[in-house]
Design an enzyme around this catalytic site. Structure first.
Site, PDB file in Angstrom:
ATOM      1  N   LYS A 118       0.832  -1.218   0.000  1.00 11.66           N
ATOM      2  CA  LYS A 118       0.000   0.000   0.000  1.00 11.66           C
ATOM      3  C   LYS A 118       0.858   1.255   0.000  1.00 11.66           C
ATOM      4  O   LYS A 118       0.446   2.299  -0.522  1.00 11.66           O
ATOM      5  CB  LYS A 118      -0.969  -0.017   1.182  1.00 11.66           C
ATOM      6  CG  LYS A 118      -0.320  -0.083   2.566  1.00 11.66           C
ATOM      7  CD  LYS A 118      -0.122   1.264   3.205  1.00 11.66           C
ATOM      8  CE  LYS A 118       0.611   1.139   4.531  1.00 11.66           C
ATOM      9  NZ  LYS A 118       0.772   2.428   5.212  1.00 11.66           N
ATOM     10  N   THR A 123      -3.946   5.325   3.581  1.00 16.18           N
ATOM     11  CA  THR A 123      -2.617   5.794   3.186  1.00 16.18           C
ATOM     12  C   THR A 123      -2.667   6.602   1.899  1.00 16.18           C
ATOM     13  O   THR A 123      -1.910   7.559   1.728  1.00 16.18           O
ATOM     14  CB  THR A 123      -1.657   4.599   3.038  1.00 16.18           C
ATOM     15  OG1 THR A 123      -1.691   3.833   4.239  1.00 16.18           O
ATOM     16  CG2 THR A 123      -0.237   5.054   2.801  1.00 16.18           C
TER      17      THR A 123
END
Length: 337
Positions: free
Chosen positions: A197, A254
């Site tokens: 991620k 994120t």
């Protein structure tokens, strides 16, 4: 293993934003915590003022939290040893710390990366370097932006461990009114979700800086999740992990949050800055910058197609123009989803 009722003690090795926030969580849940800081001046500030002036200066730490620059002192007799250093420094640090570990201490990894060269996940590095069994290592991952958690905004996370009893121990040790942990036995999937991620968030940041719209951003998140899951399945992960907190949850947080180091770093690259200029501007570790190399190599070793990761690596380490990288992604051969 000692339970919370027995008065467990924790050491948090690393005094960055997430290590400090996690120490606060542990203390708020009833655990005595010692933070290890590399610099004695920072450790002294935490002891004296109850705050971390370098990373979370506005956050008051509980009285249960203290700090030291002596790793052996921090680790000695700790039931939970939390590793919160940059992923590429783990092996060297842990080699020095392993002798201080209590015989049945649980090691908790907060790190999100893949080691360069060896292509090992952080739990694998811990097992190898500390000489402990895999059952003693737990991984914590999820949509865990440190500043929000330190501010006691509600959040959830995943505690992954192959030993269900140990995972439950950690779960109990970090459960607070604002922090809700779930247990999982899929360590591989949990770690990969956290590592990849960061790379996708770099791409998202580049797209943001180029003023691309929500369709582009949604595509990056969705196709980024798809390539994460492809790699995870190739390595034996449970595909459902990537639909949960350690997969989609962490990826969305994120990518979408301005608090994200990796997204912010990507924005600098998207504005045409060099890697060195972006590093100077952000002044914090963006794990995806190094991990994109090891994740790309891991994917190639398992014949897994990861086009977003490939293009992020080209931008970060080969000087490719972000706009050309996007064009390369869009001009790939069409196929079924």
């Amino acid at each position: 293993m000692t339970g919370p009722a027995g008065g467990i003690r924790a050491a948090v090795l690393g005094a960055g934003s997430w290590g400090t926030a996690f120490a606060k969580v542990l203390a708020d849940a009833g655990t005595d915590v010692t933070i290890w800081a590399r610099r004695e001046s920072l450790a002294a500030a935490i002891r004296s003022y109850g705050t971390n002036p370098d990373y979370l200066p506005a956050v008051r730490l509980p009285e249960r939290v203290t700090a030291t620059s002596d790793a052996g002192k921090a680790i000695a007799e700790a039931d939970l040893v939390v590793l919160a250093v940059p992923s590429q420094t783990l092996r060297g640090n842990l080699a020095d710390w392993a002798t201080f570990l209590a015989p049945d201490a649980t090691l908790i990894s907060l790190m999100k990366g893949i080691e360069l060269g060896t292509l090992k996940r952080m739990s694998e590095v811990i097992v190898e370097t500390a000489g402990v069994s895999a059952e003693r290592v737990a991984v914590v991952s999820g949509p865990n932006l440190a500043a929000e958690i330190a501010g006691e905004q509600p959040a959830a996370t995943v505690v992954a461990c192959t030993d269900v009893t140990r995972a439950t121990l950690v779960q109990r040790a970090i459960t607070t009114p604002y922090f809700r942990p779930y247990t999982n036995d899929d360590v591989v999937g949990t770690e990969l979700g956290g590592a990849v991620k960061n790379v996708i968030a770099l791409a998202y940041g580049m797209a943001t800086a180029m003023r691309l719209g929500d369709n582009t951003k949604a595509t990056l998140i969705t196709r980024g999740l798809a390539e994460t899951a492809r790699l995870g399945v190739a390595l034996g992960a449970d595909p459902m992990t990537f639909a949960g907190l350690a997969g989609l949850g962490d990826l969305v947080a994120t990518c979408s949050s301005p608090l994200s180091r990796n997204r912010t770093f990507g924005e600098h690259l998207g504005r045409g800055e060099t890697l060195e200029q972006a590093q100077a501007a952000t002044r914090q570790t963006a794990e995806g910058v190094k991990s994109c190399l090891s994740i790309r190599d891991l994917a190639r070793a398992h014949n897994v197609d990861m086009p977003i990761t490939e293009q992020v690596e080209r931008v970060c380490h080969e000087g490719a123009d972000p706009r050309r990288a996007l064009t390369a992604l869009m001009s790939r051969e069409t196929k079924p989803e």
